[in-house]
Design an enzyme around this catalytic site. Structure first.
Site, PDB file in Angstrom:
ATOM      1  N   ARG A 247     -19.795  57.668  67.115  1.00 12.60           N
ATOM      2  CA  ARG A 247     -20.513  58.595  68.000  1.00 12.60           C
ATOM      3  C   ARG A 247     -20.942  57.815  69.246  1.00 12.60           C
ATOM      4  O   ARG A 247     -21.359  56.650  69.145  1.00 12.60           O
ATOM      5  CB  ARG A 247     -21.764  59.165  67.312  1.00 12.60           C
ATOM      6  N   HIS A 295     -11.890  61.883  71.988  1.00  8.58           N
ATOM      7  CA  HIS A 295     -12.366  62.196  70.631  1.00  8.58           C
ATOM      8  C   HIS A 295     -11.194  62.658  69.736  1.00  8.58           C
ATOM      9  O   HIS A 295     -11.224  63.735  69.148  1.00  8.58           O
ATOM     10  CB  HIS A 295     -13.464  63.270  70.680  1.00  8.58           C
TER      11      HIS A 295
HETATM   12  P1  NAP Z   1     -20.124  57.721  55.459  1.00  7.24           P
HETATM   13  O1  NAP Z   1     -19.170  57.825  54.315  1.00  7.24           O
HETATM   14  O2  NAP Z   1     -21.443  58.383  55.364  1.00  7.24           O
HETATM   15  O3  NAP Z   1     -20.327  56.148  55.739  1.00  7.24           O
HETATM   16  C1  NAP Z   1     -21.309  55.672  56.606  1.00  7.24           C
HETATM   17  C2  NAP Z   1     -21.422  54.159  56.435  1.00  7.24           C
HETATM   18  O4  NAP Z   1     -22.363  53.661  57.400  1.00  7.24           O
HETATM   19  C3  NAP Z   1     -21.946  53.755  55.058  1.00  7.24           C
HETATM   20  O5  NAP Z   1     -21.286  52.594  54.614  1.00  7.24           O
HETATM   21  C4  NAP Z   1     -23.433  53.463  55.335  1.00  7.24           C
HETATM   22  O6  NAP Z   1     -24.006  52.506  54.447  1.00  7.24           O
HETATM   23  C5  NAP Z   1     -23.334  52.874  56.719  1.00  7.24           C
HETATM   24  N1  NAP Z   1     -24.627  52.971  57.423  1.00  7.24           N
HETATM   25  C6  NAP Z   1     -25.324  54.073  57.763  1.00  7.24           C
HETATM   26  N2  NAP Z   1     -26.453  53.764  58.404  1.00  7.24           N
HETATM   27  C7  NAP Z   1     -26.472  52.421  58.479  1.00  7.24           C
HETATM   28  C8  NAP Z   1     -27.382  51.475  59.019  1.00  7.24           C
HETATM   29  N3  NAP Z   1     -28.516  51.864  59.639  1.00  7.24           N
HETATM   30  N4  NAP Z   1     -27.105  50.166  58.886  1.00  7.24           N
HETATM   31  C9  NAP Z   1     -25.981  49.743  58.253  1.00  7.24           C
HETATM   32  N5  NAP Z   1     -25.059  50.584  57.733  1.00  7.24           N
HETATM   33  C10 NAP Z   1     -25.312  51.898  57.834  1.00  7.24           C
HETATM   34  O7  NAP Z   1     -19.434  58.262  56.798  1.00  7.24           O
HETATM   35  P2  NAP Z   1     -17.871  58.359  57.125  1.00  7.24           P
HETATM   36  O8  NAP Z   1     -17.269  59.545  56.482  1.00  7.24           O
HETATM   37  O9  NAP Z   1     -17.245  57.033  56.858  1.00  7.24           O
HETATM   38  O10 NAP Z   1     -17.926  58.687  58.696  1.00  7.24           O
HETATM   39  C11 NAP Z   1     -18.527  57.785  59.618  1.00  7.24           C
HETATM   40  C12 NAP Z   1     -18.664  58.447  60.979  1.00  7.24           C
HETATM   41  O11 NAP Z   1     -17.394  58.555  61.625  1.00  7.24           O
HETATM   42  C13 NAP Z   1     -19.169  59.892  60.958  1.00  7.24           C
HETATM   43  O12 NAP Z   1     -20.568  59.959  60.804  1.00  7.24           O
HETATM   44  C14 NAP Z   1     -18.694  60.420  62.310  1.00  7.24           C
HETATM   45  O13 NAP Z   1     -19.719  60.222  63.263  1.00  7.24           O
HETATM   46  C15 NAP Z   1     -17.508  59.531  62.656  1.00  7.24           C
HETATM   47  N6  NAP Z   1     -16.245  60.293  62.758  1.00  7.24           N
HETATM   48  C16 NAP Z   1     -15.544  60.234  63.931  1.00  7.24           C
HETATM   49  C17 NAP Z   1     -14.348  60.911  64.052  1.00  7.24           C
HETATM   50  C18 NAP Z   1     -13.533  60.833  65.313  1.00  7.24           C
HETATM   51  O14 NAP Z   1     -12.526  61.532  65.446  1.00  7.24           O
HETATM   52  N7  NAP Z   1     -13.917  60.026  66.274  1.00  7.24           N
HETATM   53  C19 NAP Z   1     -13.850  61.651  62.968  1.00  7.24           C
HETATM   54  C20 NAP Z   1     -14.585  61.681  61.789  1.00  7.24           C
HETATM   55  C21 NAP Z   1     -15.792  61.002  61.688  1.00  7.24           C
HETATM   56  P3  NAP Z   1     -24.146  52.838  52.866  1.00  7.24           P
HETATM   57  O15 NAP Z   1     -22.730  52.814  52.339  1.00  7.24           O
HETATM   58  O16 NAP Z   1     -24.962  51.743  52.327  1.00  7.24           O
HETATM   59  O17 NAP Z   1     -24.773  54.202  52.796  1.00  7.24           O
END
Ligand code: NAP
Length: 332
Positions: A247, A295
């Site tokens: 993001r 994006h």
């Molecule tokens: P997820 O499964 O919720 O994983 C988030 C990861 O970030 C987890 O490992 C979490 O740690 C870690 N995290 C969160 N807050 C943190 C902090 N303050 N300090 C350290 N680590 C932290 O999410 P995801 O499905 O992988 O998706 C990640 C992001 O990708 C989404 O939120 C979205 O914004 C983005 N996205 C972008 C696109 C695009 O096209 N550009 C598409 C899809 C998604 P824990 O494992 O310990 O909870």
């Protein structure tokens, strides 16, 4: 318990079976994909009736307990007084989580292995772009300079991923398979074979100090907003690069510009921005060390996402159990 008890008094609750099986689909008002989403979701769950919000009867609005959403207008959610949970078709739900933070509405985000594969492919593509120094060769071509640069083996490049969740882990594994030295940082401690895992703020400095290419796959939360700022970037070695596929608001744009202008960072691949579409006046469009993407790193696949959503709703209909919901305290 209804999430909006005041609205409950306004609409009568129908118990007719056909009304109870209606699932509203709510998209952003300007969305052009509502029809395609309704068709894909309907094909995946023929036993349910998927209806776009604007076509819902008052009786259906008054009785539905679950809705499927893609950046919904919060004012429309307010019109569904019995709603218990919403299934998002996006993985990132920062805006939705903020919109409903003060209600009891539960949010389920999309976790789709296809999305993880698409993101892993994007991360590998743009990591290789940086690893094989394509920005430098493009610049050389413009200046008609015939010069081979020294080859660096993938195993001598450290790629670090911020976020080791559904997308981060898939990306880390594909980078590992491509031969890179891979680190990853998460909130809680993790163990993934072959990947050097870091967790918590105190370990970040050690990871950043050895990073050549930093990939951001964190959710946007109050903790991660503006995380990648001047002091954060200063901990990367001179010449490191950044890939932000998470993001825009996780990065402080002014600090990023400074780090690029001072050649502390060599290049940034940016797929996400605080304001999207990126305004034509934005500095990122013109900057020679920036690659702007619209994006597009991991678009949701309507077919596979609809099947995941259908499975979640079928389980809920059979057992009353919700899939894992977003933790509103931590924001993801
Ligand atoms: P997820 O499964 O919720 O994983 C988030 C990861 O970030 C987890 O490992 C979490 O740690 C870690 N995290 C969160 N807050 C943190 C902090 N303050 N300090 C350290 N680590 C932290 O999410 P995801 O499905 O992988 O998706 C990640 C992001 O990708 C989404 O939120 C979205 O914004 C983005 N996205 C972008 C696109 C695009 O096209 N550009 C598409 C899809 C998604 P824990 O494992 O310990 O909870």
């Amino acid at each position: 318990m209804p999430w909006n008890s005041r609205a409950l008094q306004i609409y009568p609750v129908s118990t007719k079976n056909n009304t109870m099986r209606i699932i509203p689909f709510l998209a952003a008002p300007a969305s052009t994909s509502t029809e395609a989403w309704v068709a894909a979701l309907q094909a995946a769950m023929p036993e349910e009736k998927i209806i776009a919000f604007n076509e819902l009867s008052e009786a259906a609005k008054a009785s539905c307990k679950v809705a499927i959403v893609a950046n919904p207008d919060p004012a429309q959610l307010q019109q569904l007084p019995q709603l218990e949970w919403v299934q998002s078709v996006w993985a990132g739900v920062d805006r939705l989580a903020a919109d409903v933070a003060k209600t009891e509405l539960k949010v389920v985000r999309l976790v789709d292995p296809q999305l993880a594969r698409t993101m892993a492919e994007a991360v590998l593509t743009w990591t290789l772009y940086l690893h094989r120094e394509i920005p430098s060769y493009a610049k050389q071509q413009k200046e008609k300079i015939w010069l081979g640069r020294p080859y660096v083996k993938a195993q001598h490049r450290t790629v670090s991923i911020l976020g080791l969740g559904a997308l981060g882990e898939a990306a880390a594994i594909s980078l590992l398979q491509a031969g890179f030295n891979v680190c990853a940082w998460s909130s809680s401690a993790k163990s993934v074979s072959g990947i050097e895992c870091f967790s918590g703020e105190s370990t970040l400095t050690a990871m950043l100090a050895k990073t050549d290419i930093l990939v951001c796959l964190l959710p946007l939360t109050p903790q991660t907003q503006g995380l990648i700022n001047a002091s954060f970037l200063a901990q990367l070695p001179k010449g490191a690069s950044l890939i932000n596929f998470a993001r825009g608001a996780i990065v402080n744009d002014e600090d990023l510009l400074d780090a690029l202008n001072q050649a502390h960072l060599s290049h940034a691949i940016l797929d996400v921005f605080t304001l999207e579409p990126l305004p034509k006046s934005a500095w990122q469009w013109q900057h020679p060390q920036v690659t702007v993407l619209p994006h597009c790193s991991a678009p949701t696949d309507k077919g596979t996402a609809s099947l995941i959503v259908a499975g979640n709703i079928e389980r809920y209909r059979k057992t009353g159990e919700l899939p894992q919901t977003v933790d509103m305290r931590r924001g993801y």
